[in-house]
Design a protein around this motif. Structure first.
Motif, PDB file in Angstrom:
ATOM      1  N   THR A 180       0.875  -1.129   0.061  1.00 49.00           N
ATOM      2  CA  THR A 180       0.025   0.179  -0.091  1.00 49.00           C
ATOM      3  C   THR A 180       0.701   1.091   0.049  1.00 49.00           C
ATOM      4  OG1 THR A 180       0.056   0.058   2.428  1.00 49.00           O
ATOM      5  CG2 THR A 180      -1.786  -1.311   1.146  1.00 49.00           C
ATOM      6  N   GLU A 181       2.151   1.350   0.258  1.00 50.42           N
ATOM      7  CA  GLU A 181       2.982   2.282   0.354  1.00 50.42           C
ATOM      8  C   GLU A 181       4.563   1.998   0.203  1.00 50.42           C
ATOM      9  OE1 GLU A 181       3.902   6.156   3.224  1.00 50.42           O
ATOM     10  OE2 GLU A 181       2.074   4.678   3.869  1.00 50.42           O
ATOM     11  N   THR A 182       5.401   2.701  -0.215  1.00 52.75           N
ATOM     12  CA  THR A 182       6.761   2.573  -0.739  1.00 52.75           C
ATOM     13  C   THR A 182       7.511   3.954  -0.249  1.00 52.75           C
ATOM     14  OG1 THR A 182       6.355   2.851  -2.967  1.00 52.75           O
ATOM     15  CG2 THR A 182       6.466   0.604  -2.160  1.00 52.75           C
ATOM     16  N   ASP A 183       8.752   3.636   0.103  1.00 54.67           N
ATOM     17  CA  ASP A 183       9.415   4.881   0.012  1.00 54.67           C
ATOM     18  C   ASP A 183      11.203   4.391   0.415  1.00 54.67           C
ATOM     19  OD1 ASP A 183       9.892   7.559   0.655  1.00 54.67           O
ATOM     20  OD2 ASP A 183      10.200   7.378   2.926  1.00 54.67           O
ATOM     21  N   VAL A 184      11.806   5.326   0.112  1.00 55.54           N
ATOM     22  CA  VAL A 184      13.226   5.340  -0.148  1.00 55.54           C
ATOM     23  C   VAL A 184      13.645   6.742   0.771  1.00 55.54           C
ATOM     24  CG1 VAL A 184      15.529   4.855  -0.856  1.00 55.54           C
ATOM     25  CG2 VAL A 184      13.420   3.743  -1.910  1.00 55.54           C
ATOM     26  N   LYS A 185      14.380   6.622   1.835  1.00 59.77           N
ATOM     27  CA  LYS A 185      14.654   7.982   2.626  1.00 59.77           C
ATOM     28  C   LYS A 185      16.048   7.656   3.188  1.00 59.77           C
ATOM     29  CE  LYS A 185      11.532  10.478   4.134  1.00 59.77           C
ATOM     30  NZ  LYS A 185      10.256  10.864   5.017  1.00 59.77           N
ATOM     31  N   ASN A 186      16.726   8.410   2.847  1.00 64.65           N
ATOM     32  CA  ASN A 186      18.239   8.402   3.563  1.00 64.65           C
ATOM     33  C   ASN A 186      19.027   6.974   3.443  1.00 64.65           C
ATOM     34  OD1 ASN A 186      18.232  11.095   4.511  1.00 64.65           O
ATOM     35  ND2 ASN A 186      17.213  10.489   6.132  1.00 64.65           N
ATOM     36  N   GLY A 187      18.573   6.208   2.308  1.00 65.25           N
ATOM     37  CA  GLY A 187      19.194   5.033   2.124  1.00 65.25           C
ATOM     38  C   GLY A 187      18.520   3.641   2.761  1.00 65.25           C
ATOM     39  N   ILE A 188      17.152   3.994   3.446  1.00 59.72           N
ATOM     40  CA  ILE A 188      16.532   3.118   4.004  1.00 59.72           C
ATOM     41  C   ILE A 188      15.063   2.901   3.085  1.00 59.72           C
ATOM     42  CG2 ILE A 188      15.187   2.310   6.004  1.00 59.72           C
ATOM     43  CD1 ILE A 188      18.083   2.656   6.509  1.00 59.72           C
ATOM     44  N   ALA A 189      15.081   1.570   2.898  1.00 66.09           N
ATOM     45  CA  ALA A 189      13.731   1.336   1.924  1.00 66.09           C
ATOM     46  C   ALA A 189      12.778   0.747   2.965  1.00 66.09           C
ATOM     47  CB  ALA A 189      14.162   0.292   0.932  1.00 66.09           C
ATOM     48  N   SER A 190      11.275   1.375   2.612  1.00 62.83           N
ATOM     49  CA  SER A 190      10.232   0.921   3.459  1.00 62.83           C
ATOM     50  C   SER A 190       9.047   0.575   2.680  1.00 62.83           C
ATOM     51  CB  SER A 190       9.917   2.125   4.607  1.00 62.83           C
ATOM     52  OG  SER A 190      10.925   2.407   5.580  1.00 62.83           O
TER      53      SER A 190
END
Length: 251
Positions: A180-190
């Motif tokens: 339902t949601e994806t994100d990449v921030k500061n080298g961390i994939a969520s």
């Protein structure tokens, strides 16, 4: 004498056949549910064995499946693989285009990433975590959860134990799981996954009496969980393990 012997033998055979039929009716037959439970148990045992033999990671950390990257291909092969990954991710069904964008961002950093394989591994992790929480298995939970989430789960288990209660639970299966949601921030994939599952759950007091839930009824459960993994460097990406970092209730 020969006729009498044949008659007695016939009677003995009839009795033996009747006993076998009676025994089968008492013991019953293995059902499809039994086969599925046995297969799940075998799968858990295989996963536990694989985790125990993994180098550089804890024996209980769930590894979400990834594609083999042991051999470094030549540049043209890398380009072909990247194009293939992008094509596959763009074809992956989602409810929101922003999800595809996030999946592509992950794949740009980690070409071995595959959303379908991730979702399959996340489902196995979900079952293990739900079962470990019911059993009060802190050791397994610690290796599957982030520090903050583990503290929350551990606190709930401690409160249950202090009241002398036990959670009688059987995991039936996952009806549906979707990203339902994806994100990449500061080298961390969520990646956030919505699970629609079926459980048989009942809380029992010290005397073993059911005080909440129903030990005979299957109920539908919805959980929204977020898994994260460090992909900031080649060294970080060599560890394929994802951890549960957040949980939330459905709207």
């Amino acid at each position: 004498m020969s006729g009498q012997f044949d008659f007695i033998t016939l009677i003995a055979l009839i009795v033996a056949v009747a006993a076998i039929i009676k025994l089968r009716s008492v013991l019953g037959h293995r059902t499809d549910d039994d086969e599925q439970r046995v297969e799940r148990l075998r799968a858990r045992q295989r996963e536990a064995s694989q985790r125990a033999g993994a180098d550089g990671t804890s024996g209980d950390v769930i590894t979400l499946p990834r594609r083999d990257r042991d051999t470094a291909p030549a540049t043209p092969a890398v380009e072909a693989t990247t194009a293939d990954v992008e094509s596959r991710i763009k074809a992956y069904p989602v409810t929101d285009p922003s999800i595809t964008t996030g999946l592509l961002d992950i794949a740009k950093v980690d070409p071995a990433f595959d959303p379908e394989e991730f979702l399959g591994g996340a489902g196995r992790a979900y079952e293990l975590i739900v079962s470990a929480f019911a059993e009060g298995n802190r050791r397994m939970l610690k290796d599957l959860l982030s520090k903050d989430v583990f503290e929350g789960f551990s606190s709930a288990i401690a409160e249950r134990e202090a009241r002398g209660e036990t959670l009688d639970q059987q995991f039936v299966g996952i009806k549906k799981a979707e990203i339902t949601e994806t994100d990449v921030k500061n080298g961390i994939a969520s990646i956030t996954v919505r699970f629609n599952s079926e459980l048989i759950s009942a809380t029992r007091d010290k005397a073993g009496e059911v005080i909440s839930g129903d030990a005979q009824k299957i109920k539908d459960v919805t959980d929204i969980w977020t898994f994260s993994r460090d992909i900031s460097s080649a060294k970080a990406r060599s560890n394929p393990n994802w951890r549960l970092v957040a949980t939330q209730a459905p709207n």
